[in-house]
Motif scaffolding. Structure first.
Motif, PDB file in Angstrom:
ATOM      1  N   THR A  22       0.844  -1.191   0.000  1.00 50.28           N
ATOM      2  CA  THR A  22       0.000   0.000   0.000  1.00 50.28           C
ATOM      3  C   THR A  22       0.887   1.251   0.000  1.00 50.28           C
ATOM      4  O   THR A  22       2.046   1.196   0.397  1.00 50.28           O
ATOM      5  N   ILE A  29      -7.133   2.902   2.173  1.00 51.89           N
ATOM      6  CA  ILE A  29      -7.095   2.111   3.410  1.00 51.89           C
ATOM      7  C   ILE A  29      -8.078   2.609   4.459  1.00 51.89           C
ATOM      8  O   ILE A  29      -8.321   1.911   5.451  1.00 51.89           O
ATOM      9  N   VAL A  44       1.123  -8.133   3.633  1.00 54.91           N
ATOM     10  CA  VAL A  44       0.908  -6.710   3.343  1.00 54.91           C
ATOM     11  C   VAL A  44       2.106  -5.924   3.859  1.00 54.91           C
ATOM     12  O   VAL A  44       2.534  -6.110   5.003  1.00 54.91           O
ATOM     13  N   ASN A  91       2.614  -2.202   4.587  1.00 53.58           N
ATOM     14  CA  ASN A  91       1.843  -0.957   4.627  1.00 53.58           C
ATOM     15  C   ASN A  91       2.752   0.264   4.652  1.00 53.58           C
ATOM     16  O   ASN A  91       3.287   0.641   5.696  1.00 53.58           O
ATOM     17  N   VAL A 119      -4.886   2.075   9.429  1.00 53.93           N
ATOM     18  CA  VAL A 119      -4.048   0.952   9.875  1.00 53.93           C
ATOM     19  C   VAL A 119      -4.897  -0.073  10.631  1.00 53.93           C
ATOM     20  O   VAL A 119      -4.712  -1.289  10.472  1.00 53.93           O
ATOM     21  N   ILE A 167      -6.631  -2.234   8.086  1.00 57.35           N
ATOM     22  CA  ILE A 167      -5.728  -3.224   7.502  1.00 57.35           C
ATOM     23  C   ILE A 167      -5.489  -4.375   8.477  1.00 57.35           C
ATOM     24  O   ILE A 167      -5.532  -5.555   8.102  1.00 57.35           O
ATOM     25  N   CYS A 213      -6.362  -8.240   7.839  1.00 57.22           N
ATOM     26  CA  CYS A 213      -5.251  -9.202   7.878  1.00 57.22           C
ATOM     27  C   CYS A 213      -5.569 -10.343   8.846  1.00 57.22           C
ATOM     28  O   CYS A 213      -5.315 -11.519   8.553  1.00 57.22           O
ATOM     29  N   LEU A 252       1.274  -8.810   8.435  1.00 61.78           N
ATOM     30  CA  LEU A 252       1.402  -7.386   8.143  1.00 61.78           C
ATOM     31  C   LEU A 252       2.776  -6.865   8.521  1.00 61.78           C
ATOM     32  O   LEU A 252       3.246  -7.086   9.643  1.00 61.78           O
ATOM     33  N   HIS A 297       4.238  -3.284   8.939  1.00 62.29           N
ATOM     34  CA  HIS A 297       3.743  -1.905   9.038  1.00 62.29           C
ATOM     35  C   HIS A 297       4.900  -0.947   9.324  1.00 62.29           C
ATOM     36  O   HIS A 297       5.695  -1.173  10.240  1.00 62.29           O
TER      37      HIS A 297
END
Length: 281
Positions: free
Chosen positions: A6, A38, A56, A58, A83, A86, A90, A97, A99
């Motif tokens: 993303t 998102i 993912v 992010n 967030v 997401i 997830c 994830l 992040h």
């Protein structure tokens, strides 16, 4: 393996895109705020169902530190609520994830490296919004890596390296602050590390600090850019300890990399070495 990235229009996303061209065994899905918002949970759900995502990364974030003071709700919408969306999707689909967070979750009052165990105490709205995002991830999702980084730069987008490099072609004097100390981090190195986590199929979940090694002030960073570009003799570089900004910023935010060194077989470069590598590319 299928990886959703993303916020891929940003400098880190673009660095990941460069690496993706060499990864024939991985399917990458690169999205921006237009192709995947998102803050719209239903859109994320639909995207996961359609593409059967495994990981993912992010990179999507509201990153304008100054503007976040004036419009904190916008920063929170992306950096916290987005967030949270997401993380929830997830968890629902058993997706890991990665992040991206920031050194700005700290107040900068230490004078030794910040570790992952140090208590976050953000002093501006941007830092607070990023901390809320971290907290959502930790509360909702077990399979997560929160990667805090600092002073990110690359050959892409708007950043300190690009600004100094471009202005040095038309300007013969710079006045740069010595008021903050941190570590310049090459986004290409961070991109490599993120893909290393995935390719190792690591289950060492949790919070990590990633920056290049060493420390610098913004003056030190500017000086090294000019030295490596062969322009320092042509340009006068002045120091100032005055750096007026609307948002408060941590005066010290050097991050400890001990946890990464203990958990991953990954060679982290010194910031000067990594900068030289980028300039000579």
């Amino acid at each position: 393996m299928k990886i959703l990235v993303t916020g891929s229009d940003g400098q880190l996303g673009r660095c990941i895109h460069l690496l993706a061209k060499k990864k024939s065994n991985i399917d990458f899905f690169f999205t921006n705020s237009l192709t995947l918002d998102i803050t719209d949970k239903n859109s994320i759900e639909y995207y996961f169902l359609k593409n059967n995502i495994d990981y993912v990364i992010n990179c999507a974030a509201y990153t304008n530190v100054e503007e976040a003071e004036k419009e904190p709700k916008k920063a929170l919408l992306v950096n916290a609520e987005g967030v949270k969306n997401i993380a929830e999707i997830c968890k629902k689909h058993d997706v890991t994830l990665l992040h991206i967070s920031t050194d700005y979750v700290f107040d900068g009052k230490k004078n030794t490296h910040y570790t992952e165990e140090d208590e976050p105490k953000p002093i501006n709205k941007y830092g607070k919004s990023k901390l809320f995002g971290e907290m959502y991830v930790q509360e909702i999702l077990d399979k997560h890596f929160i990667i805090r980084t600092s002073w990110l730069y690359s050959q892409f987008g708007k950043n300190f390296f690009k600004t100094i490099s471009e202005k040095s072609n038309v300007q013969d004097e710079f006045t740069i602050t010595t008021a903050e100390k941190g570590t310049p981090t090459n986004a290409n190195d961070l991109a490599l590390f993120l893909l290393e986590i995935i390719e190792q199929r690591s289950s060492n979940y949790g919070v990590y600090h990633f920056s290049n090694l060493g420390s610098a002030t913004w003056y030190d960073f500017a000086k090294e850019i000019l030295i490596l570009s062969g322009k320092l003799g042509e340009i006068r570089l002045k120091k100032t300890d005055n750096y007026p900004t609307f948002a408060k910023r941590p005066v010290y935010s050097v991050l400890s990399k001990r946890k990464i060194i203990e958990n991953f077989d990954f060679d982290i470069l010194n910031w000067k070495e990594s900068l030289k590598k980028l300039i000579n590319t």
